[in-house]
Design a protein around this motif. Structure first.
Motif, PDB file in Angstrom:
ATOM      1  N   UNK A  62      39.089  29.660  43.408  1.00  0.00           N
ATOM      2  CA  UNK A  62      38.188  30.317  42.449  1.00  0.00           C
ATOM      3  C   UNK A  62      39.040  31.058  41.432  1.00  0.00           C
ATOM      4  N   UNK A  63      38.397  31.474  40.349  1.00  0.00           N
ATOM      5  CA  UNK A  63      39.136  32.316  39.400  1.00  0.00           C
ATOM      6  C   UNK A  63      38.760  33.769  39.704  1.00  0.00           C
ATOM      7  N   UNK A  64      39.643  34.665  39.318  1.00  0.00           N
ATOM      8  CA  UNK A  64      39.381  36.096  39.533  1.00  0.00           C
ATOM      9  C   UNK A  64      39.696  36.829  38.221  1.00  0.00           C
ATOM     10  N   UNK A  65      38.881  37.794  37.821  1.00  0.00           N
ATOM     11  CA  UNK A  65      39.099  38.479  36.537  1.00  0.00           C
ATOM     12  C   UNK A  65      40.507  39.074  36.398  1.00  0.00           C
ATOM     13  N   UNK A  66      41.073  39.607  37.489  1.00  0.00           N
ATOM     14  CA  UNK A  66      42.414  40.218  37.394  1.00  0.00           C
ATOM     15  C   UNK A  66      43.488  39.165  37.133  1.00  0.00           C
ATOM     16  N   UNK A  67      43.331  38.003  37.784  1.00  0.00           N
ATOM     17  CA  UNK A  67      44.297  36.909  37.578  1.00  0.00           C
ATOM     18  C   UNK A  67      44.188  36.406  36.132  1.00  0.00           C
ATOM     19  N   UNK A  68      42.964  36.236  35.668  1.00  0.00           N
ATOM     20  CA  UNK A  68      42.753  35.744  34.292  1.00  0.00           C
ATOM     21  C   UNK A  68      43.299  36.732  33.261  1.00  0.00           C
ATOM     22  N   UNK A  69      43.199  38.008  33.575  1.00  0.00           N
ATOM     23  CA  UNK A  69      43.720  39.045  32.660  1.00  0.00           C
ATOM     24  C   UNK A  69      45.237  38.911  32.507  1.00  0.00           C
TER      25      UNK A  69
END
Ligand SMILES: N[C@@H](CCC(=O)N[C@@H](CS)C(=O)NCC(=O)O)C(=O)O
Length: 151
Positions: A60-67
Protein backbone atom coordinates in the motif's frame (compact mmCIF):
# COMPACT_ATOMS: atom_id res chain seq x y z
CA UNK A 1 41.70 18.77 -14.14
CA UNK A 2 44.29 18.86 -11.33
CA UNK A 3 44.80 22.59 -12.07
CA UNK A 4 41.05 23.12 -11.81
CA UNK A 5 41.06 21.64 -8.31
CA UNK A 6 43.64 24.22 -7.23
CA UNK A 7 41.17 27.05 -7.93
CA UNK A 8 39.42 28.32 -4.78
CA UNK A 9 36.09 28.68 -6.55
CA UNK A 10 36.24 25.16 -7.92
CA UNK A 11 37.12 23.75 -4.49
CA UNK A 12 34.15 25.62 -3.01
CA UNK A 13 31.91 24.32 -5.80
CA UNK A 14 33.15 20.73 -5.29
CA UNK A 15 32.49 21.01 -1.54
CA UNK A 16 28.93 22.33 -1.76
CA UNK A 17 27.95 20.22 -4.77
CA UNK A 18 29.04 17.16 -2.78
CA UNK A 19 27.12 18.32 0.30
CA UNK A 20 23.84 18.77 -1.59
CA UNK A 21 24.28 15.54 -3.57
CA UNK A 22 24.87 13.61 -0.33
CA UNK A 23 21.80 15.27 1.19
CA UNK A 24 19.77 14.19 -1.81
CA UNK A 25 21.15 10.65 -1.60
CA UNK A 26 20.05 10.43 2.05
CA UNK A 27 16.45 10.66 0.88
CA UNK A 28 16.73 7.05 -0.36
CA UNK A 29 17.58 5.56 3.07
CA UNK A 30 14.99 7.90 4.63
CA UNK A 31 12.33 6.52 2.27
CA UNK A 32 13.38 2.98 3.22
CA UNK A 33 13.10 3.92 6.91
CA UNK A 34 9.56 5.25 6.43
CA UNK A 35 8.60 2.16 4.41
CA UNK A 36 9.76 -0.15 7.21
CA UNK A 37 8.30 1.84 10.09
CA UNK A 38 4.98 2.57 8.32
CA UNK A 39 4.73 -0.91 6.76
CA UNK A 40 4.15 0.40 3.24
CA UNK A 41 5.78 -1.42 0.32
CA UNK A 42 5.21 -1.19 -3.40
CA UNK A 43 6.69 -4.41 -4.82
CA UNK A 44 5.45 -7.97 -4.49
CA UNK A 45 9.01 -9.23 -3.87
CA UNK A 46 9.45 -6.84 -0.92
CA UNK A 47 6.83 -8.78 1.05
CA UNK A 48 7.94 -12.26 0.01
CA UNK A 49 7.29 -14.92 2.61
CA UNK A 50 4.37 -13.06 4.21
CA UNK A 51 0.86 -14.48 4.38
CA UNK A 52 -1.66 -13.30 1.75
CA UNK A 53 -3.46 -11.27 4.40
CA UNK A 54 -0.22 -9.53 5.49
CA UNK A 55 0.73 -8.88 1.87
CA UNK A 56 -2.57 -7.07 1.32
CA UNK A 57 -1.84 -4.87 4.36
CA UNK A 58 1.78 -4.15 3.43
CA UNK A 59 1.37 -3.51 -0.30
CA UNK A 60 0.00 0.00 0.00
CA UNK A 61 1.06 3.61 -0.15
CA UNK A 62 1.44 5.68 3.01
CA UNK A 63 1.28 9.51 3.23
CA UNK A 64 4.64 9.70 5.08
CA UNK A 65 6.41 7.58 2.45
CA UNK A 66 4.87 9.64 -0.37
CA UNK A 67 5.98 12.85 1.36
CA UNK A 68 9.64 11.72 1.44
CA UNK A 69 9.38 10.61 -2.18
CA UNK A 70 8.04 14.03 -3.23
CA UNK A 71 10.86 15.69 -1.28
CA UNK A 72 13.38 13.47 -3.08
CA UNK A 73 11.78 14.33 -6.43
CA UNK A 74 12.00 18.03 -5.59
CA UNK A 75 15.71 17.59 -4.80
CA UNK A 76 16.20 16.03 -8.23
CA UNK A 77 14.40 18.97 -9.87
CA UNK A 78 16.61 21.53 -8.10
CA UNK A 79 19.94 19.96 -7.16
CA UNK A 80 20.77 18.57 -10.59
CA UNK A 81 20.38 22.03 -12.23
CA UNK A 82 22.49 23.54 -9.41
CA UNK A 83 25.27 21.01 -9.97
CA UNK A 84 25.35 21.57 -13.74
CA UNK A 85 24.94 25.36 -13.73
CA UNK A 86 27.22 25.68 -10.69
CA UNK A 87 29.98 23.91 -12.60
CA UNK A 88 29.62 26.27 -15.57
CA UNK A 89 29.47 29.22 -13.18
CA UNK A 90 32.71 28.10 -11.47
CA UNK A 91 34.39 28.12 -14.87
CA UNK A 92 33.49 31.82 -15.43
CA UNK A 93 36.13 32.86 -12.83
CA UNK A 94 33.65 34.52 -10.44
CA UNK A 95 34.64 36.37 -7.30
CA UNK A 96 35.25 33.74 -4.56
CA UNK A 97 33.24 35.59 -1.91
CA UNK A 98 30.19 35.89 -4.20
CA UNK A 99 30.53 32.24 -5.22
CA UNK A 100 30.72 31.14 -1.58
CA UNK A 101 27.57 33.11 -0.76
CA UNK A 102 25.71 31.43 -3.66
CA UNK A 103 26.90 27.93 -2.77
CA UNK A 104 26.23 28.30 0.96
CA UNK A 105 22.81 29.88 0.51
CA UNK A 106 21.82 27.13 -1.95
CA UNK A 107 22.98 24.32 0.39
CA UNK A 108 21.18 25.94 3.35
CA UNK A 109 18.01 26.43 1.29
CA UNK A 110 17.89 22.74 0.32
CA UNK A 111 18.44 21.60 3.92
CA UNK A 112 15.66 23.96 5.05
CA UNK A 113 13.42 22.69 2.23
CA UNK A 114 13.92 19.10 3.40
CA UNK A 115 13.20 19.97 7.05
CA UNK A 116 10.12 21.98 6.05
CA UNK A 117 8.85 19.10 3.90
CA UNK A 118 9.56 16.16 6.22
CA UNK A 119 8.66 17.58 9.64
CA UNK A 120 6.47 19.27 8.16
CA UNK A 121 6.71 23.01 8.93
CA UNK A 122 3.85 25.35 8.06
CA UNK A 123 3.90 27.04 4.67
CA UNK A 124 5.31 29.32 3.32
CA UNK A 125 8.53 27.93 4.90
CA UNK A 126 8.97 25.22 2.23
CA UNK A 127 8.03 27.57 -0.61
CA UNK A 128 10.54 30.20 0.60
CA UNK A 129 13.32 27.63 0.93
CA UNK A 130 12.58 26.34 -2.58
CA UNK A 131 12.47 29.84 -4.04
CA UNK A 132 15.78 30.83 -2.41
CA UNK A 133 17.54 27.88 -4.05
CA UNK A 134 15.93 28.66 -7.40
CA UNK A 135 17.03 32.31 -7.22
CA UNK A 136 20.64 31.24 -6.55
CA UNK A 137 20.64 28.89 -9.55
CA UNK A 138 19.10 31.59 -11.77
CA UNK A 139 21.73 34.14 -10.61
CA UNK A 140 24.54 31.73 -11.50
CA UNK A 141 22.88 30.99 -14.86
CA UNK A 142 22.65 34.73 -15.51
CA UNK A 143 26.39 35.10 -14.95
CA UNK A 144 27.16 32.15 -17.23
CA UNK A 145 25.02 33.70 -19.97
CA UNK A 146 26.49 37.19 -19.56
CA UNK A 147 30.08 35.90 -19.58
CA UNK A 148 29.72 33.24 -22.23
CA UNK A 149 26.71 34.06 -24.42
CA UNK A 150 27.34 32.55 -27.85
CA UNK A 151 24.11 32.48 -29.86
N1 LIG B 1 7.39 20.10 -9.11
C1 LIG B 1 7.07 21.09 -8.12
C2 LIG B 1 7.27 22.47 -8.75
C3 LIG B 1 7.06 23.64 -7.80
C4 LIG B 1 7.91 23.47 -6.52
O1 LIG B 1 8.99 22.88 -6.51
N2 LIG B 1 7.35 23.96 -5.42
C5 LIG B 1 8.00 23.81 -4.13
C6 LIG B 1 7.56 24.92 -3.18
S1 LIG B 1 5.85 24.97 -2.87
C7 LIG B 1 7.71 22.47 -3.48
O2 LIG B 1 8.26 22.18 -2.44
N3 LIG B 1 6.81 21.67 -4.11
C8 LIG B 1 6.40 20.41 -3.59
C9 LIG B 1 6.83 19.24 -4.38
O3 LIG B 1 7.65 19.37 -5.31
O4 LIG B 1 6.41 18.14 -4.04
C10 LIG B 1 5.64 20.88 -7.62
O5 LIG B 1 4.92 20.07 -8.20
O6 LIG B 1 5.26 21.48 -6.61
Amino acid sequence: MADLFELDVFQAYATYATVVILKMMLMGPLTAYFRMTRGAFSNEEDVRGKSEEQKKKLLRSHPDVERVRRCHQNDLENIIPFVIIGLLYSLTAPDISTALIYFRVFAASRICHTLAYILPLPQPSRALAWMTGMVVTFCMAFRVLTVALHL
